[in-house]
Motif scaffolding. Sequence first.
Motif, PDB file in Angstrom:
ATOM      1  N   ALA A 131       4.501   3.453  -6.312  1.00 16.22           N
ATOM      2  CA  ALA A 131       6.069   3.143  -5.836  1.00 16.22           C
ATOM      3  C   ALA A 131       6.304   1.709  -5.265  1.00 16.22           C
ATOM      4  O   ALA A 131       5.767   0.693  -4.991  1.00 16.22           O
ATOM      5  CB  ALA A 131       5.717   3.757  -4.486  1.00 16.22           C
ATOM      6  N   ASN A 132       7.333   1.344  -5.270  1.00 12.53           N
ATOM      7  CA  ASN A 132       7.636  -0.100  -4.847  1.00 12.53           C
ATOM      8  C   ASN A 132       8.548  -0.586  -3.523  1.00 12.53           C
ATOM      9  O   ASN A 132       9.056   0.288  -3.155  1.00 12.53           O
ATOM     10  CB  ASN A 132       9.307  -0.356  -6.334  1.00 12.53           C
ATOM     11  CG  ASN A 132       9.525  -1.335  -5.634  1.00 12.53           C
ATOM     12  OD1 ASN A 132       9.232  -2.294  -5.227  1.00 12.53           O
ATOM     13  ND2 ASN A 132      10.913  -1.916  -6.492  1.00 12.53           N
ATOM     14  N   GLY A 133       7.161  -0.999  -3.677  1.00 13.57           N
ATOM     15  CA  GLY A 133       7.059  -1.258  -1.490  1.00 13.57           C
ATOM     16  C   GLY A 133       5.985  -1.233  -0.865  1.00 13.57           C
ATOM     17  O   GLY A 133       5.086  -1.382  -2.035  1.00 13.57           O
ATOM     18  N   GLN A 134       5.838  -0.949   0.272  1.00 14.26           N
ATOM     19  CA  GLN A 134       4.548  -1.617   1.003  1.00 14.26           C
ATOM     20  C   GLN A 134       4.275   0.238   1.626  1.00 14.26           C
ATOM     21  O   GLN A 134       5.496   0.767   2.312  1.00 14.26           O
ATOM     22  CB  GLN A 134       5.175  -2.402   2.358  1.00 14.26           C
ATOM     23  CG  GLN A 134       3.803  -2.398   2.758  1.00 14.26           C
ATOM     24  CD  GLN A 134       3.707  -3.704   3.574  1.00 14.26           C
ATOM     25  OE1 GLN A 134       4.326  -3.935   4.732  1.00 14.26           O
ATOM     26  NE2 GLN A 134       4.063  -5.362   3.484  1.00 14.26           N
ATOM     27  N   SER A 135       2.924   0.059   1.192  1.00 16.45           N
ATOM     28  CA  SER A 135       2.157   2.036   1.430  1.00 16.45           C
ATOM     29  C   SER A 135       1.025   1.279   2.221  1.00 16.45           C
ATOM     30  O   SER A 135       0.624   0.020   2.610  1.00 16.45           O
ATOM     31  CB  SER A 135       1.506   2.022  -0.035  1.00 16.45           C
ATOM     32  OG  SER A 135       2.884   2.681  -0.748  1.00 16.45           O
ATOM     33  N   HIS A 136       1.002   2.721   3.414  1.00 14.63           N
ATOM     34  CA  HIS A 136       0.254   1.781   4.444  1.00 14.63           C
ATOM     35  C   HIS A 136      -0.988   3.606   4.273  1.00 14.63           C
ATOM     36  O   HIS A 136      -0.164   4.679   4.555  1.00 14.63           O
ATOM     37  CB  HIS A 136       0.598   1.849   6.332  1.00 14.63           C
ATOM     38  CG  HIS A 136       1.163   0.733   5.921  1.00 14.63           C
ATOM     39  ND1 HIS A 136       1.433  -0.315   6.649  1.00 14.63           N
ATOM     40  CD2 HIS A 136       2.711   0.902   6.027  1.00 14.63           C
ATOM     41  CE1 HIS A 136       2.302  -1.458   6.815  1.00 14.63           C
ATOM     42  NE2 HIS A 136       3.294  -0.582   5.645  1.00 14.63           N
ATOM     43  N   ILE A 137      -2.679   2.256   4.080  1.00 12.09           N
ATOM     44  CA  ILE A 137      -3.351   4.570   4.273  1.00 12.09           C
ATOM     45  C   ILE A 137      -4.455   4.067   5.056  1.00 12.09           C
ATOM     46  O   ILE A 137      -4.790   2.493   5.276  1.00 12.09           O
ATOM     47  CB  ILE A 137      -4.156   3.933   2.823  1.00 12.09           C
ATOM     48  CG1 ILE A 137      -3.147   3.931   1.503  1.00 12.09           C
ATOM     49  CG2 ILE A 137      -5.326   5.304   2.774  1.00 12.09           C
ATOM     50  CD1 ILE A 137      -3.756   3.588  -0.066  1.00 12.09           C
ATOM     51  N   ARG A 138      -4.610   5.204   6.425  1.00 13.11           N
ATOM     52  CA  ARG A 138      -5.768   4.773   7.141  1.00 13.11           C
ATOM     53  C   ARG A 138      -6.936   5.440   7.158  1.00 13.11           C
ATOM     54  O   ARG A 138      -6.346   6.513   6.596  1.00 13.11           O
ATOM     55  CB  ARG A 138      -4.465   5.499   8.490  1.00 13.11           C
ATOM     56  CG  ARG A 138      -4.153   4.398  10.260  1.00 13.11           C
ATOM     57  CD  ARG A 138      -4.144   5.042  10.916  1.00 13.11           C
ATOM     58  NE  ARG A 138      -2.030   5.133  10.603  1.00 13.11           N
ATOM     59  CZ  ARG A 138      -1.810   6.050  10.950  1.00 13.11           C
ATOM     60  NH1 ARG A 138      -2.206   7.265  11.509  1.00 13.11           N
ATOM     61  NH2 ARG A 138      -0.136   5.705  10.463  1.00 13.11           N
ATOM     62  N   ASN A 139      -7.345   4.620   7.474  1.00  8.33           N
ATOM     63  CA  ASN A 139      -8.488   5.299   8.098  1.00  8.33           C
ATOM     64  C   ASN A 139      -9.252   5.112   5.822  1.00  8.33           C
ATOM     65  O   ASN A 139     -10.359   6.390   5.433  1.00  8.33           O
ATOM     66  CB  ASN A 139      -9.436   6.401   8.115  1.00  8.33           C
ATOM     67  CG  ASN A 139     -10.145   6.976   8.408  1.00  8.33           C
ATOM     68  OD1 ASN A 139     -11.253   5.814   8.183  1.00  8.33           O
ATOM     69  ND2 ASN A 139     -10.965   8.276   7.616  1.00  8.33           N
ATOM     70  N   VAL A 190      -3.024  -1.991   3.146  1.00  4.25           N
ATOM     71  CA  VAL A 190      -1.326  -2.396   3.415  1.00  4.25           C
ATOM     72  C   VAL A 190      -1.289  -2.893   1.956  1.00  4.25           C
ATOM     73  O   VAL A 190      -1.923  -3.673   1.327  1.00  4.25           O
ATOM     74  CB  VAL A 190      -1.023  -3.230   4.277  1.00  4.25           C
ATOM     75  CG1 VAL A 190       0.322  -3.906   4.261  1.00  4.25           C
ATOM     76  CG2 VAL A 190      -1.133  -3.085   5.799  1.00  4.25           C
ATOM     77  N   ILE A 191      -0.507  -2.149   0.962  1.00  4.55           N
ATOM     78  CA  ILE A 191      -0.209  -1.953  -0.207  1.00  4.55           C
ATOM     79  C   ILE A 191       0.925  -2.131  -0.946  1.00  4.55           C
ATOM     80  O   ILE A 191       1.848  -1.950  -0.304  1.00  4.55           O
ATOM     81  CB  ILE A 191      -0.956  -0.617  -1.075  1.00  4.55           C
ATOM     82  CG1 ILE A 191      -2.696  -0.265  -1.068  1.00  4.55           C
ATOM     83  CG2 ILE A 191      -0.205  -1.334  -2.675  1.00  4.55           C
ATOM     84  CD1 ILE A 191      -3.212   0.848  -1.810  1.00  4.55           C
ATOM     85  N   SER A 192       1.403  -3.480  -0.890  1.00  9.26           N
ATOM     86  CA  SER A 192       2.411  -3.587  -1.857  1.00  9.26           C
ATOM     87  C   SER A 192       2.414  -3.906  -3.161  1.00  9.26           C
ATOM     88  O   SER A 192       1.562  -4.992  -4.118  1.00  9.26           O
ATOM     89  CB  SER A 192       2.976  -5.254  -0.855  1.00  9.26           C
ATOM     90  OG  SER A 192       2.514  -5.214  -0.035  1.00  9.26           O
ATOM     91  N   SER A 193       3.497  -2.709  -3.927  1.00  9.05           N
ATOM     92  CA  SER A 193       3.516  -2.986  -5.727  1.00  9.05           C
ATOM     93  C   SER A 193       4.901  -3.185  -5.504  1.00  9.05           C
ATOM     94  O   SER A 193       5.795  -2.604  -5.175  1.00  9.05           O
ATOM     95  CB  SER A 193       3.291  -1.837  -5.455  1.00  9.05           C
ATOM     96  OG  SER A 193       3.295  -1.381  -7.291  1.00  9.05           O
ATOM     97  N   PRO A 194       4.828  -3.732  -7.245  1.00  9.44           N
ATOM     98  CA  PRO A 194       6.477  -3.800  -7.889  1.00  9.44           C
ATOM     99  C   PRO A 194       6.309  -2.836  -7.976  1.00  9.44           C
ATOM    100  O   PRO A 194       8.040  -2.424  -9.025  1.00  9.44           O
ATOM    101  CB  PRO A 194       6.345  -5.373  -8.625  1.00  9.44           C
ATOM    102  CG  PRO A 194       4.935  -4.455  -8.882  1.00  9.44           C
ATOM    103  CD  PRO A 194       4.436  -4.271  -7.645  1.00  9.44           C
ATOM    104  N   GLY A 195       5.289  -1.136  -8.215  1.00  9.85           N
ATOM    105  CA  GLY A 195       5.862  -0.354  -8.866  1.00  9.85           C
ATOM    106  C   GLY A 195       5.955  -0.167 -10.250  1.00  9.85           C
ATOM    107  O   GLY A 195       5.126  -0.621 -10.827  1.00  9.85           O
ATOM    108  N   ILE A 196       5.355   1.080 -10.595  1.00 12.12           N
ATOM    109  CA  ILE A 196       5.550   0.992 -11.756  1.00 12.12           C
ATOM    110  C   ILE A 196       5.798   0.833 -13.728  1.00 12.12           C
ATOM    111  O   ILE A 196       5.563   0.614 -14.191  1.00 12.12           O
ATOM    112  CB  ILE A 196       5.179   3.093 -12.179  1.00 12.12           C
ATOM    113  CG1 ILE A 196       4.731   3.501 -13.315  1.00 12.12           C
ATOM    114  CG2 ILE A 196       6.386   3.649 -12.284  1.00 12.12           C
ATOM    115  CD1 ILE A 196       4.360   5.110 -13.824  1.00 12.12           C
TER     116      ILE A 196
END
Length: 474
Positions: free
Chosen positions: A35-43, A73-79
């Motif tokens: 995904a283009n944007g910031q994702s949050h993965i807890r635990n 906390v993952i920041s991606s430019p997207g696929i």
Amino acid sequence: MINSGVQLNSPLQGEIKIPGDKSITHRAIIFSALANGQSHIRNPLLSEDCMKTMQSFVDLGVTYQIDDDNNLVISSPGIDEFKHKEVTIDLGNSGTSLRLLTGLFASIDGLVVHITGDESLSKRPMKRVIKPLKLMGAKIDAQYHSGDDEYTLPMTIYGKSLRSINYEIKEASAQVKSSLIFAGLLNDQGVTLYQQAATRNHTEIMVNNLYADHVIVEKVNGQFKYTVKPINRFLPLTYSVPSDVSSAAFIIIHALLNKGSNIELNRVGLNPTRNAIINYINKVIDNDDVISIKNISVEHGETIGNIIVQYSSNHHGITIQKNDIPNIIDEIPILSVLLSQSKGESKIEHVNELIVKESNRLAKTIELLEYLNTTYDVIKNGDGDITLIINPDVNEWSSDSSLNEYKSIKPSLQRFIKQDKQNNEGIYRLQSEHDHRIAMSGYIASSVVNKPIQVIGDECIQTSFPTFKEIFDL
Ligand SMILES: O=C(O)C1=C[C@@H](OP(=O)(O)O)[C@@H](O)[C@H](O)C1
Ligand SMILES: C=C(OP(=O)(O)O)C(=O)O
């Protein structure tokens, strides 16, 4: 390092934190990176295997941070930004990264990925994913072993748009299914997959939770049918990973076997395609008061609950049927330790896939049973199904053993079985052979025999359970 061996026979008490689920963390990282944007993965599980998946995307321009609470906390430019790049990635010991990312990368136009791994990963069979992906039009060059018609690392994937297929997966493998689901999500028409076995379903759950009904699961003529529809735009996610039931199994079995133990494990994943270990342990102890499960809930489509366990002295043998094997595949070595302490015969049917894990886990489980002074046998039937029999109450078998035959697997996948059982002080030496589950099972086994153990190469525990040694003060 000089090591005089250890014995882990003190009880465990109180709340013990089990790290995040490995399978789910891999998948959450992948969906975040797409995904283009910031994702949050807890635990998340911040272990070597999961960080290999993370690092593969870092090489493609994704960035991540680990915050003060150990969330990712993952920041991606997207696929779309992965197209037309060329990278070399090292996937270490991680079969899940290798299989899932192969399906994904093979589907990204113009992306070229060269993949290597450690000694163990370089022996894992890849034909199971390469064959169907090639039917979809994939271009993958891997090490080919003509003698047994198998592929292994090193491998180069030349990504391109793939076509749809209708494909029956013969292996009882969630990694193969997930690899092809990723290929289906990324092409124009999706894929239709069939699989006889009920394999762990974290990929389908995560897809459908994030993108309603993109993997439709039906039972058709006794098989599972997966109809995968493409996703046009991936969205950032916020996701809470449950604790890993496969890691919890080591702690639960230690508690059951060591007097005075009384533990609570919170927010453990109890997905019905992963919880056979709990159901079978309940059959071994046959006493409803020993294990209780509380606060069951469903988060992101995954069932979770708190597991409370106490020591129990009365165990008996069980039969694990072929259909349940995918649901308990990673727990068989540690379950075998429990069965070695259970009255009467236990049978574990169709243990064939154990041979192609991080080590030849069937051979290594047998080594553990020898250390535990437990009688075992290995029987192969006419269909090639291998059954492991464990019976601590007999001294020798009357059956025709197939013990030597189980080693007769494809030469390219021959797992190293090192014979190095005792050091100079008579301490039992267990070679981990890069296999975290064998290393941890060895340590837990030491709590029930009067023989210390030295686990050679126990750093592999970092691939799945980085806090294991801390829990036991090792
Ligand atoms: O999909 C997954 O996350 C996994 C599937 C299983 O492998 P197979 O699919 O090869 O059985 C399991 O052994 C592995 O630890 C993780
Ligand atoms: C088999 C395992 O993992 P992988 O296939 O990802 O190496 C495991 O964790 O036991």
